[in-house]
Design an enzyme around this catalytic site. Structure first.
Site, PDB file in Angstrom:
ATOM      1  N   LYS A  13      40.347  29.894 -74.710  1.00 37.13           N
ATOM      2  CA  LYS A  13      41.154  29.652 -73.497  1.00 37.13           C
ATOM      3  C   LYS A  13      40.312  29.052 -72.365  1.00 37.13           C
ATOM      4  O   LYS A  13      40.704  28.068 -71.758  1.00 37.13           O
ATOM      5  CB  LYS A  13      41.784  30.957 -72.985  1.00 37.13           C
ATOM      6  CG  LYS A  13      42.789  31.586 -73.908  1.00 37.13           C
ATOM      7  CD  LYS A  13      43.504  32.750 -73.241  1.00 37.13           C
ATOM      8  CE  LYS A  13      42.595  33.850 -72.734  1.00 37.13           C
ATOM      9  NZ  LYS A  13      41.870  34.662 -73.688  1.00 37.13           N
ATOM     10  N   ARG A  87      48.840  39.676 -68.711  1.00 35.45           N
ATOM     11  CA  ARG A  87      48.139  40.242 -69.864  1.00 35.45           C
ATOM     12  C   ARG A  87      48.931  41.372 -70.511  1.00 35.45           C
ATOM     13  O   ARG A  87      48.496  41.967 -71.481  1.00 35.45           O
ATOM     14  CB  ARG A  87      46.829  40.803 -69.355  1.00 35.45           C
ATOM     15  CG  ARG A  87      45.784  40.983 -70.407  1.00 35.45           C
ATOM     16  CD  ARG A  87      44.720  40.040 -70.171  1.00 35.45           C
ATOM     17  NE  ARG A  87      43.464  40.263 -70.772  1.00 35.45           N
ATOM     18  CZ  ARG A  87      42.475  39.419 -70.575  1.00 35.45           C
ATOM     19  NH1 ARG A  87      42.636  38.380 -69.805  1.00 35.45           N
ATOM     20  NH2 ARG A  87      41.330  39.617 -71.145  1.00 35.45           N
ATOM     21  N   ARG A 126      28.309  34.168 -78.970  1.00 42.52           N
ATOM     22  CA  ARG A 126      28.510  33.506 -77.684  1.00 42.52           C
ATOM     23  C   ARG A 126      27.459  33.914 -76.639  1.00 42.52           C
ATOM     24  O   ARG A 126      27.155  35.094 -76.492  1.00 42.52           O
ATOM     25  CB  ARG A 126      29.911  33.936 -77.196  1.00 42.52           C
ATOM     26  CG  ARG A 126      30.437  33.192 -76.044  1.00 42.52           C
ATOM     27  CD  ARG A 126      31.924  33.334 -75.968  1.00 42.52           C
ATOM     28  NE  ARG A 126      32.330  34.564 -75.290  1.00 42.52           N
ATOM     29  CZ  ARG A 126      33.535  34.736 -74.752  1.00 42.52           C
ATOM     30  NH1 ARG A 126      34.443  33.781 -74.847  1.00 42.52           N
ATOM     31  NH2 ARG A 126      33.845  35.852 -74.161  1.00 42.52           N
ATOM     32  N   ARG A 159      27.754  38.206 -72.573  1.00 43.13           N
ATOM     33  CA  ARG A 159      28.640  39.022 -71.753  1.00 43.13           C
ATOM     34  C   ARG A 159      28.582  40.440 -72.306  1.00 43.13           C
ATOM     35  O   ARG A 159      28.618  40.617 -73.521  1.00 43.13           O
ATOM     36  CB  ARG A 159      30.072  38.488 -71.877  1.00 43.13           C
ATOM     37  CG  ARG A 159      30.502  37.641 -70.704  1.00 43.13           C
ATOM     38  CD  ARG A 159      31.791  36.949 -70.953  1.00 43.13           C
ATOM     39  NE  ARG A 159      32.926  37.852 -71.166  1.00 43.13           N
ATOM     40  CZ  ARG A 159      34.182  37.459 -71.270  1.00 43.13           C
ATOM     41  NH1 ARG A 159      34.476  36.171 -71.168  1.00 43.13           N
ATOM     42  NH2 ARG A 159      35.165  38.312 -71.480  1.00 43.13           N
ATOM     43  N   ARG A 170      38.578  44.995 -77.585  1.00 40.91           N
ATOM     44  CA  ARG A 170      39.318  43.953 -76.843  1.00 40.91           C
ATOM     45  C   ARG A 170      40.413  43.351 -77.716  1.00 40.91           C
ATOM     46  O   ARG A 170      41.506  43.046 -77.240  1.00 40.91           O
ATOM     47  CB  ARG A 170      38.355  42.847 -76.372  1.00 40.91           C
ATOM     48  CG  ARG A 170      37.545  43.287 -75.158  1.00 40.91           C
ATOM     49  CD  ARG A 170      36.315  42.440 -74.986  1.00 40.91           C
ATOM     50  NE  ARG A 170      36.587  41.057 -74.649  1.00 40.91           N
ATOM     51  CZ  ARG A 170      35.739  40.066 -74.886  1.00 40.91           C
ATOM     52  NH1 ARG A 170      34.579  40.302 -75.485  1.00 40.91           N
ATOM     53  NH2 ARG A 170      36.044  38.845 -74.527  1.00 40.91           N
TER      54      ARG A 170
HETATM   55  P1  ADP Z   1      38.732  37.547 -72.726  1.00 42.27           P
HETATM   56  O1  ADP Z   1      37.605  36.712 -73.231  1.00 42.27           O
HETATM   57  O2  ADP Z   1      38.713  38.944 -73.277  1.00 42.27           O
HETATM   58  O3  ADP Z   1      40.072  36.874 -72.819  1.00 42.27           O
HETATM   59  P2  ADP Z   1      38.692  37.534 -69.761  1.00 42.27           P
HETATM   60  O4  ADP Z   1      37.538  36.810 -69.230  1.00 42.27           O
HETATM   61  O5  ADP Z   1      40.040  36.931 -69.622  1.00 42.27           O
HETATM   62  O6  ADP Z   1      38.328  37.847 -71.264  1.00 42.27           O
HETATM   63  O7  ADP Z   1      38.756  39.013 -69.150  1.00 42.27           O
HETATM   64  C1  ADP Z   1      37.647  39.873 -69.166  1.00 42.27           C
HETATM   65  C2  ADP Z   1      38.078  41.273 -68.738  1.00 42.27           C
HETATM   66  O8  ADP Z   1      38.623  41.220 -67.407  1.00 42.27           O
HETATM   67  C3  ADP Z   1      39.179  41.921 -69.569  1.00 42.27           C
HETATM   68  O9  ADP Z   1      38.682  42.554 -70.728  1.00 42.27           O
HETATM   69  C4  ADP Z   1      39.765  42.918 -68.545  1.00 42.27           C
HETATM   70  O10 ADP Z   1      38.943  44.051 -68.402  1.00 42.27           O
HETATM   71  C5  ADP Z   1      39.710  42.132 -67.254  1.00 42.27           C
HETATM   72  N1  ADP Z   1      40.950  41.369 -67.007  1.00 42.27           N
HETATM   73  C6  ADP Z   1      41.073  40.009 -66.917  1.00 42.27           C
HETATM   74  N2  ADP Z   1      42.344  39.653 -66.664  1.00 42.27           N
HETATM   75  C7  ADP Z   1      43.061  40.801 -66.602  1.00 42.27           C
HETATM   76  C8  ADP Z   1      44.439  41.114 -66.382  1.00 42.27           C
HETATM   77  N3  ADP Z   1      45.364  40.151 -66.179  1.00 42.27           N
HETATM   78  N4  ADP Z   1      44.821  42.424 -66.385  1.00 42.27           N
HETATM   79  C9  ADP Z   1      43.929  43.399 -66.573  1.00 42.27           C
HETATM   80  N5  ADP Z   1      42.610  43.185 -66.810  1.00 42.27           N
HETATM   81  C10 ADP Z   1      42.168  41.907 -66.821  1.00 42.27           C
END
Ligand code: ADP
Length: 227
Positions: A13, A87, A126, A159, A170
């Site tokens: 994404k 989410r 990564r 990360r 996750r």
């Molecule tokens: P991923 O690679 O898991 O898609 P993101 O960078 O989008 O990761 O998000 C990293 C973390 O930030 C998530 O695991 C969560 O803890 C938090 N997070 C991001 N967006 C949201 C959301 N819309 N609602 C709740 N938590 C979120």
């Protein structure tokens, strides 16, 4: 134009959003990036969310909805690509409410689908540069010199939530809380599924095609479209 990017962690994404943002002049709003910035800057929000993020769980809805609410006004002009929000179904409801209050509409939901074993492989390989945010992955996109960034020589990091046991959590969070959104938007005729286990350039191409399909008028509204 408002686009939502949907997909499990590791589906690409962030990479794709950056490419499309550049090509189409869309604004890329990533809740994950916003939260990581808070953690890095040691803000009150950052302190509140750090341990939840490390564990791979979702941060509280109220906090994230407020962050998006703060950006709603600016979404009325120009195009935006939401990455990481909504989410879960309750966040999608909140977004619908906020959008209807502001006369906004979700145009397309681009769903990047990738098999789970491929996701685990991608996430465990990564790395990123903490200085310039450049991303690398083993074995597909290696830095010229092992473990350091090509741009600034900074030591590459992982990360904290890319550790394998957390990655599994996750993916479980995605399965149970986020994937119901696939049906939610499919029923509204807004979901376009794109198989994203192919070369990233091909994924970008497929996404562009899905966006072009929305219509030239909307694309013009998205701002200085370059593609
Ligand atoms: P991923 O690679 O898991 O898609 P993101 O960078 O989008 O990761 O998000 C990293 C973390 O930030 C998530 O695991 C969560 O803890 C938090 N997070 C991001 N967006 C949201 C959301 N819309 N609602 C709740 N938590 C979120």
């Amino acid at each position: 134009m408002v686009l939502i990017l949907l997909g499990a962690p590791g589906s690409g994404k962030g990479t794709q959003a950056n490419r499309l943002a550049q090509k189409l002049g869309l604004r890329h709003l990533s809740t994950g990036d916003m939260l990581r910035r808070h953690v890095k800057d040691g803000t009150e929000i950052g302190k509140k969310v750090e341990s939840t993020m490390k564990s791979g769980q979702l941060v509280p809805d109220e906090l994230i909805v407020k962050m998006i609410a703060d950006q709603i006004e600016s979404m009325s002009s120009g195009g935006v690509m939401l990455d990481g929000f909504p989410r879960n179904l309750s966040q999608a409801d909140k977004l619908d409410e906020m959008f209807s209050d502001h006369g906004l509409n979700v145009d397309r939901v681009l769903f990047l689908s990738v098999d789970e074993d491929e996701l685990i492989k991608r996430l465990s390989g990564r790395f990123y540069c903490p200085k310039c945010d450049a991303g690398y992955n083993y074995p597909m996109h290696l830095p010229k010199s092992e473990g350091v960034c090509d741009n600034d020589g900074e030591k590459l990091l992982r990360r904290p939530d890319d550790e394998e046991s957390i990655v599994r959590d996750r993916l479980e969070v995605y399965r149970t809380q986020t994937s119901p959104l696939e049906d939610y938007y499919r029923k509204q005729g807004k979901l376009v599924e794109i198989r994203a286990n192919i070369h990233p350039d091909k994924v970008t191409e497929a996404m562009l095609k899905a966006i072009m399909d929305i219509g030239q008028t909307d694309l013009k509204q998205a701002g200085n479209a370059k593609a």
